[in-house]
Design a protein around this motif. Structure first.
Motif, PDB file in Angstrom:
ATOM      1  N   TYR A 131     -84.411 140.911  95.376  1.00  0.00           N
ATOM      2  CA  TYR A 131     -85.688 140.367  94.928  1.00  0.00           C
ATOM      3  C   TYR A 131     -86.486 139.833  96.122  1.00  0.00           C
ATOM      4  O   TYR A 131     -87.707 139.996  96.191  1.00  0.00           O
ATOM      5  CB  TYR A 131     -85.475 139.244  93.913  1.00  0.00           C
ATOM      6  CG  TYR A 131     -84.781 139.666  92.630  1.00  0.00           C
ATOM      7  CD1 TYR A 131     -85.010 140.920  92.067  1.00  0.00           C
ATOM      8  CD2 TYR A 131     -83.910 138.805  91.970  1.00  0.00           C
ATOM      9  CE1 TYR A 131     -84.390 141.306  90.892  1.00  0.00           C
ATOM     10  CE2 TYR A 131     -83.288 139.172  90.795  1.00  0.00           C
ATOM     11  CZ  TYR A 131     -83.524 140.425  90.255  1.00  0.00           C
ATOM     12  OH  TYR A 131     -82.907 140.800  89.078  1.00  0.00           O
ATOM     13  N   ARG A 157     -90.252 141.065  97.379  1.00  0.00           N
ATOM     14  CA  ARG A 157     -91.388 140.171  97.634  1.00  0.00           C
ATOM     15  C   ARG A 157     -91.900 140.320  99.064  1.00  0.00           C
ATOM     16  O   ARG A 157     -93.107 140.432  99.304  1.00  0.00           O
ATOM     17  CB  ARG A 157     -90.984 138.707  97.373  1.00  0.00           C
ATOM     18  CG  ARG A 157     -90.692 138.389  95.925  1.00  0.00           C
ATOM     19  CD  ARG A 157     -90.589 136.881  95.694  1.00  0.00           C
ATOM     20  NE  ARG A 157     -89.512 136.239  96.443  1.00  0.00           N
ATOM     21  CZ  ARG A 157     -88.260 136.084  95.992  1.00  0.00           C
ATOM     22  NH1 ARG A 157     -87.927 136.559  94.801  1.00  0.00           N
ATOM     23  NH2 ARG A 157     -87.353 135.461  96.733  1.00  0.00           N
ATOM     24  N   GLU A 158     -90.984 140.317 100.017  1.00  0.00           N
ATOM     25  CA  GLU A 158     -91.385 140.397 101.420  1.00  0.00           C
ATOM     26  C   GLU A 158     -92.018 141.744 101.755  1.00  0.00           C
ATOM     27  O   GLU A 158     -92.973 141.815 102.538  1.00  0.00           O
ATOM     28  CB  GLU A 158     -90.172 140.162 102.319  1.00  0.00           C
ATOM     29  CG  GLU A 158     -89.664 138.735 102.322  1.00  0.00           C
ATOM     30  CD  GLU A 158     -90.544 137.797 103.133  1.00  0.00           C
ATOM     31  OE1 GLU A 158     -91.193 138.264 104.085  1.00  0.00           O
ATOM     32  OE2 GLU A 158     -90.574 136.598 102.803  1.00  0.00           O
ATOM     33  N   GLN A 197     -93.902 143.632 100.099  1.00  0.00           N
ATOM     34  CA  GLN A 197     -95.278 143.793  99.627  1.00  0.00           C
ATOM     35  C   GLN A 197     -96.285 143.049 100.500  1.00  0.00           C
ATOM     36  O   GLN A 197     -97.479 143.307 100.389  1.00  0.00           O
ATOM     37  CB  GLN A 197     -95.398 143.281  98.187  1.00  0.00           C
ATOM     38  CG  GLN A 197     -94.607 144.089  97.183  1.00  0.00           C
ATOM     39  CD  GLN A 197     -94.794 143.553  95.785  1.00  0.00           C
ATOM     40  OE1 GLN A 197     -95.658 144.007  95.040  1.00  0.00           O
ATOM     41  NE2 GLN A 197     -94.005 142.577  95.416  1.00  0.00           N
ATOM     42  N   ARG A 198     -95.800 142.143 101.338  1.00  0.00           N
ATOM     43  CA  ARG A 198     -96.710 141.382 102.186  1.00  0.00           C
ATOM     44  C   ARG A 198     -97.114 142.194 103.410  1.00  0.00           C
ATOM     45  O   ARG A 198     -96.354 143.051 103.855  1.00  0.00           O
ATOM     46  CB  ARG A 198     -96.041 140.064 102.602  1.00  0.00           C
ATOM     47  CG  ARG A 198     -95.799 139.145 101.410  1.00  0.00           C
ATOM     48  CD  ARG A 198     -94.888 137.996 101.704  1.00  0.00           C
ATOM     49  NE  ARG A 198     -94.769 137.127 100.526  1.00  0.00           N
ATOM     50  CZ  ARG A 198     -93.689 136.432 100.201  1.00  0.00           C
ATOM     51  NH1 ARG A 198     -92.614 136.489 100.976  1.00  0.00           N
ATOM     52  NH2 ARG A 198     -93.678 135.672  99.128  1.00  0.00           N
ATOM     53  N   GLU A 209     -90.706 133.879 103.933  1.00  0.00           N
ATOM     54  CA  GLU A 209     -90.060 132.861 103.109  1.00  0.00           C
ATOM     55  C   GLU A 209     -89.043 132.072 103.935  1.00  0.00           C
ATOM     56  O   GLU A 209     -88.464 132.595 104.891  1.00  0.00           O
ATOM     57  CB  GLU A 209     -89.338 133.498 101.913  1.00  0.00           C
ATOM     58  CG  GLU A 209     -90.270 134.010 100.842  1.00  0.00           C
ATOM     59  CD  GLU A 209     -89.530 134.412  99.566  1.00  0.00           C
ATOM     60  OE1 GLU A 209     -88.400 133.912  99.346  1.00  0.00           O
ATOM     61  OE2 GLU A 209     -90.077 135.215  98.801  1.00  0.00           O
ATOM     62  N   ARG A 230     -94.939 144.173  88.947  1.00  0.00           N
ATOM     63  CA  ARG A 230     -95.336 143.499  90.200  1.00  0.00           C
ATOM     64  C   ARG A 230     -95.657 142.020  89.967  1.00  0.00           C
ATOM     65  O   ARG A 230     -95.650 141.227  90.913  1.00  0.00           O
ATOM     66  CB  ARG A 230     -96.571 144.167  90.803  1.00  0.00           C
ATOM     67  CG  ARG A 230     -96.322 145.498  91.470  1.00  0.00           C
ATOM     68  CD  ARG A 230     -97.535 145.903  92.276  1.00  0.00           C
ATOM     69  NE  ARG A 230     -97.451 147.261  92.755  1.00  0.00           N
ATOM     70  CZ  ARG A 230     -96.799 147.643  93.845  1.00  0.00           C
ATOM     71  NH1 ARG A 230     -96.172 146.738  94.575  1.00  0.00           N
ATOM     72  NH2 ARG A 230     -96.780 148.912  94.212  1.00  0.00           N
ATOM     73  N   TYR A 235     -91.703 137.378  89.855  1.00  0.00           N
ATOM     74  CA  TYR A 235     -91.190 136.999  91.180  1.00  0.00           C
ATOM     75  C   TYR A 235     -89.871 137.681  91.504  1.00  0.00           C
ATOM     76  O   TYR A 235     -89.502 137.807  92.673  1.00  0.00           O
ATOM     77  CB  TYR A 235     -91.023 135.476  91.269  1.00  0.00           C
ATOM     78  CG  TYR A 235     -89.948 134.931  90.357  1.00  0.00           C
ATOM     79  CD1 TYR A 235     -88.650 134.738  90.818  1.00  0.00           C
ATOM     80  CD2 TYR A 235     -90.227 134.616  89.027  1.00  0.00           C
ATOM     81  CE1 TYR A 235     -87.660 134.244  89.990  1.00  0.00           C
ATOM     82  CE2 TYR A 235     -89.243 134.124  88.196  1.00  0.00           C
ATOM     83  CZ  TYR A 235     -87.960 133.941  88.672  1.00  0.00           C
ATOM     84  OH  TYR A 235     -86.975 133.471  87.839  1.00  0.00           O
ATOM     85  N   ARG A 248    -103.072 139.250  92.673  1.00  0.00           N
ATOM     86  CA  ARG A 248    -101.789 139.062  93.358  1.00  0.00           C
ATOM     87  C   ARG A 248    -101.859 139.647  94.765  1.00  0.00           C
ATOM     88  O   ARG A 248    -101.416 139.018  95.739  1.00  0.00           O
ATOM     89  CB  ARG A 248    -100.662 139.727  92.558  1.00  0.00           C
ATOM     90  CG  ARG A 248     -99.293 139.632  93.215  1.00  0.00           C
ATOM     91  CD  ARG A 248     -98.380 140.715  92.704  1.00  0.00           C
ATOM     92  NE  ARG A 248     -98.923 142.047  92.926  1.00  0.00           N
ATOM     93  CZ  ARG A 248     -98.917 142.676  94.086  1.00  0.00           C
ATOM     94  NH1 ARG A 248     -98.407 142.096  95.153  1.00  0.00           N
ATOM     95  NH2 ARG A 248     -99.434 143.877  94.209  1.00  0.00           N
TER      96      ARG A 248
END
Length: 312
Positions: free
Chosen positions: A22, A26-27, A29-30, A44, A97, A100, A304
């Motif tokens: 997970y 998240r990472e 997509q940045r 994070e 998406r 979290y 988002r």
């Protein structure tokens, strides 16, 4: 099917033990996320992030080998008609998406469509009563008649009844499974699985040959909650996976619909309505009127993405 360079990098990172998937999703997509992860860096600062960066740095010498293994998985799945979708891809489900704890990749047999953004999970116990099965079939049929895609988990009992009723009514249904895409569990649902592939999609978040395990089905429930706009629980005890999905869906900010009969029979369900924000429903109209349009979902996804740019 050849993966892109970024897809291959993401899958290789997923092969490293001790890395939270997970977190990777998240990472990744940045902006610049994959490159940072590849170097053992994250934005994070959580415990999962610290563990991941340590594991990635310790396994730098194995990344090429992991890429080769991941490509072999993708090609093996492709031979059976399964397609890879990652969080890096434009066709990753927008509904998913928005949570979290989204999976970094999916293997899909069949097709996900724009119409599937109007989707509701119909779930419940594997040891369903005749009344519960009838209610599940009725809910799935009426959702189909209202152009809503029925999502469920291909399990015995309520799931099987919901998938079958949606197909029999000429609608679309998505099975989110707790095994690899090349397996079928339970085995007696293999024919049903093939019907779903033809008129919807079977979705797995695991490596193609992965067997079911104690941890895979709870993770499947997380993804099922995420991919649907809301969850209808038809019949479930206090220890059921369907109750767990209701809890997860509320944590995701999704709609949770509990049949009046369930709230009458199960104290946990009554508590979810009175104290946790679940919605008690009498008929399908209560469910349908609560659904967002695809345009609203795309708008939420765009917000988002903008936040990711602002804080990336």
């Amino acid at each position: 099917m050849r993966t892109t360079e970024e897809q291959a990098m993401l899958l290789a990172l997923c092969k490293i033990k001790g890395v939270n998937w997970y977190l990777l999703a998240r990472e990744a997509q940045r902006p610049g996320g994959i490159e940072r992860l590849w170097s053992g860096e994250t934005l994070e600062a959580s415990k999962d992030a610290i563990a991941a960066t340590t594991a990635i740095r310790d396994n730098q010498a194995d990344l090429d080998r992991h890429q080769t293994a991941a490509q072999a998985d993708v090609e093996r799945a492709a031979k059976e008609g399964a397609r890879l979708i990652t969080v890096l891809d434009a066709d990753y489900p927008p509904t998913l998406r928005l949570i979290y704890n989204l999976p970094p990749f999916l293997f899909v047999r069949g097709h996900l469509t724009e119409a599937d953004l109007r989707s509701v999970a119909v779930v419940g116990t594997r040891q369903a009563s005749d009344t519960g099965l009838r209610r599940a079939r009725n809910m799935a049929t009426l959702l189909t008649q209202n152009n809503v895609t029925v999502v469920s988990g291909l399990a015995r009992g309520i799931d099987t009844a919901a998938h079958t009723a949606a197909l029999d009514a000429g609608g679309r249904t998505i099975a989110v499974v707790g095994t690899g895409i090349l397996r079928c569990y339970p085995a007696e649902n293999r024919q049903l699985q093939e019907r779903i592939i033809e008129h919807g999609a079977v979705v797995s978040q695991f490596w193609p040959d992965a067997p079911g395990a104690t941890y895979t089905f709870p993770r499947r429930n997380v993804t099922m909650s995420g991919i649907a706009q809301g969850t209808v629980v038809v019949e479930a005890s206090s220890t059921s996976g369907a109750k767990m999905q209701a809890r997860i869906a509320l944590e995701h900010g999704k709609k949770v619909f509990l049949l009046r009969s369930l709230t009458r029979d199960q104290p946990w369900a009554e508590s979810y309505v009175t104290k946790r924000g679940a919605i008690m429903v009498d008929d399908v109209e209560d469910v349908v009127k609560a659904l967002a349009t695809p345009d609203r979902i795309h708008a939420a996804d765009a917000r988002r993405q903008q936040l990711a740019l602002d804080f990336g």
